[in-house]
Each structure stands twice: as structure tokens, then as C-alpha cells.
Design a protein around this motif. Sequence first.
Motif, mmCIF file in Angstrom:
data_model
loop_
_atom_site.group_PDB
_atom_site.id
_atom_site.type_symbol
_atom_site.label_atom_id
_atom_site.label_comp_id
_atom_site.label_asym_id
_atom_site.label_seq_id
_atom_site.Cartn_x
_atom_site.Cartn_y
_atom_site.Cartn_z
ATOM 1 N N GLY A 162 29.089 -1.084 34.001
ATOM 2 C CA GLY A 162 29.676 -1.911 32.962
ATOM 3 C C GLY A 162 31.118 -2.295 33.241
ATOM 4 N N ALA A 163 31.652 -1.899 34.406
ATOM 5 C CA ALA A 163 33.049 -2.198 34.736
ATOM 6 C C ALA A 163 33.224 -3.686 35.025
ATOM 7 C CB ALA A 163 33.489 -1.381 35.948
ATOM 8 N N MET A 191 28.140 -12.036 32.993
ATOM 9 C CA MET A 191 29.457 -12.616 32.701
ATOM 10 C C MET A 191 29.662 -12.945 31.229
ATOM 11 S SD MET A 191 31.422 -15.837 34.464
ATOM 12 C CE MET A 191 32.216 -14.873 35.748
ATOM 13 N N ARG A 192 28.608 -13.302 30.514
ATOM 14 C CA ARG A 192 28.762 -13.675 29.104
ATOM 15 C C ARG A 192 28.835 -12.446 28.190
ATOM 16 N NH1 ARG A 192 26.523 -18.791 28.109
ATOM 17 N NH2 ARG A 192 27.496 -18.678 26.052
ATOM 18 N N LEU A 193 28.582 -11.259 28.728
ATOM 19 C CA LEU A 193 28.552 -10.048 27.911
ATOM 20 C C LEU A 193 29.753 -9.168 28.246
ATOM 21 C CD1 LEU A 193 24.733 -9.273 28.137
ATOM 22 C CD2 LEU A 193 25.955 -10.463 26.296
ATOM 23 N N VAL A 194 30.910 -9.532 27.683
ATOM 24 C CA VAL A 194 32.142 -8.759 27.888
ATOM 25 C C VAL A 194 32.770 -8.483 26.525
ATOM 26 C CG1 VAL A 194 32.598 -9.525 30.237
ATOM 27 C CG2 VAL A 194 33.424 -10.901 28.322
ATOM 28 N N TYR A 195 33.650 -7.450 26.479
ATOM 29 C CA TYR A 195 34.127 -6.925 25.197
ATOM 30 C C TYR A 195 35.638 -6.676 25.222
ATOM 31 C CZ TYR A 195 29.169 -5.955 25.659
ATOM 32 O OH TYR A 195 27.820 -6.085 25.913
ATOM 33 N N ASP A 196 36.174 -6.431 24.042
ATOM 34 C CA ASP A 196 37.590 -6.085 23.868
ATOM 35 C C ASP A 196 38.512 -7.175 24.402
ATOM 36 O OD1 ASP A 196 36.823 -3.716 22.700
ATOM 37 O OD2 ASP A 196 37.150 -2.490 24.487
ATOM 38 N N GLY A 197 38.082 -8.425 24.338
ATOM 39 C CA GLY A 197 38.924 -9.520 24.803
ATOM 40 C C GLY A 197 39.087 -9.602 26.303
ATOM 41 N N ARG A 277 26.043 -10.563 21.753
ATOM 42 C CA ARG A 277 27.204 -9.895 22.336
ATOM 43 C C ARG A 277 27.909 -9.014 21.303
ATOM 44 N NH1 ARG A 277 32.386 -9.596 22.737
ATOM 45 N NH2 ARG A 277 32.595 -10.969 20.919
ATOM 46 N N ARG A 278 28.066 -9.528 20.092
ATOM 47 C CA ARG A 278 28.729 -8.738 19.050
ATOM 48 C C ARG A 278 27.937 -7.478 18.712
ATOM 49 N NH1 ARG A 278 29.997 -13.825 16.449
ATOM 50 N NH2 ARG A 278 28.207 -13.514 15.065
ATOM 51 N N GLU A 279 26.619 -7.586 18.674
ATOM 52 C CA GLU A 279 25.803 -6.406 18.372
ATOM 53 C C GLU A 279 25.878 -5.395 19.508
ATOM 54 O OE1 GLU A 279 23.305 -3.600 16.669
ATOM 55 O OE2 GLU A 279 24.570 -5.180 15.828
ATOM 56 N N PHE A 280 25.851 -5.869 20.745
ATOM 57 C CA PHE A 280 26.017 -4.956 21.875
ATOM 58 C C PHE A 280 27.374 -4.252 21.791
ATOM 59 C CE2 PHE A 280 22.916 -7.438 24.756
ATOM 60 C CZ PHE A 280 21.905 -6.528 24.510
ATOM 61 N N ASP A 281 28.399 -4.985 21.418
ATOM 62 C CA ASP A 281 29.737 -4.410 21.311
ATOM 63 C C ASP A 281 29.762 -3.294 20.265
ATOM 64 O OD1 ASP A 281 32.447 -4.018 21.678
ATOM 65 O OD2 ASP A 281 33.035 -5.668 20.374
ATOM 66 N N ARG A 282 29.103 -3.526 19.135
ATOM 67 C CA ARG A 282 29.037 -2.503 18.076
ATOM 68 C C ARG A 282 28.367 -1.236 18.603
ATOM 69 N NH1 ARG A 282 25.836 -1.124 13.208
ATOM 70 N NH2 ARG A 282 24.048 -2.277 14.047
ATOM 71 N N ASP A 301 35.307 3.724 29.285
ATOM 72 C CA ASP A 301 34.929 2.730 28.279
ATOM 73 C C ASP A 301 34.568 1.427 28.997
ATOM 74 O OD1 ASP A 301 34.520 1.272 26.027
ATOM 75 O OD2 ASP A 301 36.563 1.429 25.255
ATOM 76 N N PRO A 302 33.271 1.093 29.101
ATOM 77 C CA PRO A 302 32.883 -0.100 29.856
ATOM 78 C C PRO A 302 33.249 -1.368 29.098
ATOM 79 C CG PRO A 302 30.965 0.831 28.767
ATOM 80 C CD PRO A 302 32.115 1.769 28.491
ATOM 81 N N LYS A 303 33.590 -2.404 29.837
ATOM 82 C CA LYS A 303 34.016 -3.654 29.214
ATOM 83 C C LYS A 303 32.999 -4.778 29.372
ATOM 84 C CE LYS A 303 37.868 -1.712 28.039
ATOM 85 N NZ LYS A 303 38.082 -1.302 26.631
ATOM 86 N N GLY A 304 31.837 -4.477 29.951
ATOM 87 C CA GLY A 304 30.839 -5.519 30.121
ATOM 88 C C GLY A 304 29.442 -4.948 30.224
ATOM 89 N N ALA A 305 28.452 -5.858 30.290
ATOM 90 C CA ALA A 305 27.018 -5.523 30.403
ATOM 91 C C ALA A 305 26.567 -4.751 29.161
ATOM 92 C CB ALA A 305 26.728 -4.777 31.692
ATOM 93 N N PHE A 306 25.547 -3.877 29.296
ATOM 94 C CA PHE A 306 25.101 -3.062 28.158
ATOM 95 C C PHE A 306 24.672 -1.672 28.617
ATOM 96 C CE2 PHE A 306 21.977 -6.575 28.858
ATOM 97 C CZ PHE A 306 21.033 -5.884 29.605
ATOM 98 N N TYR A 307 25.533 -1.063 29.446
ATOM 99 C CA TYR A 307 25.262 0.273 29.974
ATOM 100 C C TYR A 307 26.483 1.180 29.819
ATOM 101 C CZ TYR A 307 21.922 -2.656 32.549
ATOM 102 O OH TYR A 307 20.970 -3.577 32.887
#
Length: 379
Positions: A162-163, A191-197, A277-282, A301-307
Amino acid sequence: MTLDAKTKALIGQGQDVVNLTAGEPDFDTPEHIRLAAADAMNRGETRYTPVGGTPRLKQAAAERLKLDTGIDYAPDQVLVSAGAKHSLYNAVMSLVNPGDGVLLPVPYWVTYPEQIRLAGGLIEWVPIAPAHKDELTVEDLERAVSKKSRGLILNSPSNPSGAVIGRGHLEEIAAFCRERDLWVISDEIYMRLVYDGVEAVSIASFPGMMERTIVINGVSKAYAMTGWRIGYAAGPRSVIQAMANLQSQSTSNPTSISQAAALAALTGPQEPVEEMRREFDRRRRYAVSRIQTIKGLEVNDPKGAFYLWVNMEPLVGRTIAGRTITNADDLALAWLEEAGVSVVPGSGFGVANYFRMSYATSMERLAEGLDRMERLLGE
């Protein structure tokens, strides 16, 4: 594979197993995409298409890449294939000659080394230093590069960790590749699944890199379309043509119906992507907070993907459920057999004392799985 087979066998026997191994979104393909596929069938779009994809889909992929990466690709610089894995295979088989060294960061997605081997290439392992918190840096590459090195496979956001490689590090990696005349295959499927800005950046966007990079993407992860099997590659015309030639003599065109669906995904409403993406982030924030409270487990704390990519090394040597834990394979087996939770041990990704758990499942099942994992460790 052994654990996967055992998981399916237990589920087949009616046992309640919380499966945290999923490499795909747990959402349905959005309705407008499904309707587009049905409309295409009803219009009779069930025949061969051009080998490299329909002109409209190639144009749409080029436009999507411009939006996501800022890079201008012409449609003849795009090849549509039967999934991003197929795109990767075409790229590796077209670029890697027997004996070529290919730099491969560790941990890696399980398909990369096998494709390099199929092409006769030499895998040059690039362990990521623990201090870098799963993010590849030039320092990691410099320890592994050799006179045989011809290319690099990148995956950011990463499966399994998820890095996301930050812009600064990526710019340095781009300079490293230019100096050593390395080509790059950049797998950007998450690429479309990233979090925390966090900003997901394509290495092809840096000066001098578009000419030496094959960008891989597709519709499977961002649009919950894993079963539709549509991926695409973009890069220099000469390489894309070589990949198209290979595809022409192996699989021919991707499925016509799936191409119509992918066109609707890329050109239609994008709100479903953001909702997912928002649900994955939650779920990500919840799962990370839970893991950080479980003694014996450590996670960045991973910033992307869903792992989540979880370090279980503090548990090595412990006895859990009557068995001595020597690596993540032992721990995963204990969780599966004693607690009914399935995760993926890190040996498949090149690191024995880590495991990958997916949060591409409902919050209820995710919470239940974490409860069971924690309970067994507590016992």
C-alpha cells in the motif's frame, strides 16, 4: 496457494471463515457500466475488434491518463489488453531479453518475478530498507544495480504494502534510470485509490521518462471491474507496436463487450470511484488503528491500494494454539485453522515475516476478523 486452497475447502464445508485475502474491491461494478455492456450486446457488438482495442477506448484511455498523470499520449501509443496482468506480460516479453537484469523492489506482487523468468531475464532483488517504511528510494536501488541491469519494475501504490512513492523520491529514481539508461515498467493500477491527501505520481511524467517508460493501468481496481479483464499500456510507439504484435499472435483482441463497458467506465460518471475510495479509507483507518493495538504486530500506515502489510516478527518463537511460530506462514495457518481468519503470508511477496491483509471487505467482517486474530494471540 496452499492456504488459499485450505480456505476454500473450509468455506465449502460450511465453516465461517473471514477472508481477508481479497485482491479485488468488494463493490459491484457501477450500474451505468453494466448497462453499457448490455447495450453493446444488444447492438450486436460481439465481433472481433482491432487487436489493440477499439479506437474509442484507446482515445478514452489516453484522455484518462492525461487526467491522472498529466501526460499526453496519442491513441497509437496505447494498447488495450485482457487485464493489466496481460499488459504487464506483453511489456515484459517485449522488453526483456535472456540474461537482462531487471531490478525488482521487495516486497513485490507475485506475478512480477514469474514474468521476468518467463522472458529469460535475471531478477535483481531490491530489498527496501526498513527505515524507508515500505517506500522505495534511490539508496535501495543503488545497492542492487549491476552491469547487467536493463530495467526496473515499479508498483506505486504498491501491492502488497500500500506504499506510495512520493514525488521527491520518484524524481530521484527517474534521474537514476536516465543515468543508467534503464527502461521502466510502471504498474499504476491503484493510482485512483490513495488517501490522506497523498499525490500519486507517474514516473513517466518526469523529463526524459516518457520515452523509456511503459505505464500500466486498467479498470479493474478503480471501477470494481476485475472480472471484465480490461487493462491498458501506454508508452513509446515502438514498444507499444511490439506488444501489439505479440498480442496479435497470442490472444488477439480483448473481449468486445468488456471494451464497451470499459469505455463507459473511463468516460462516464466518476462519483462511484470516489465513493469506493472514501469507504476504503474509512476501513483503512479502522484496521490500522486496530493492528497498532495488538501486541506482536506492527504496521506502517499505507497511503494507497486496499491492503495492510503487517510485520509479525515479534511473534517468531512464540507458541500459538500448540504450534511454534517460525514465520508468517505458520501464523496464517494458525489463524485459519484455529480462528477462521484467512490472510496472505508474506513469503509469496518475498518477505517471510510479514503478511498481507485486505480491507476490501465489509466493515463488519473486517472487525470480526480482527477480533478473532486478536483473541487467538491473546490466548
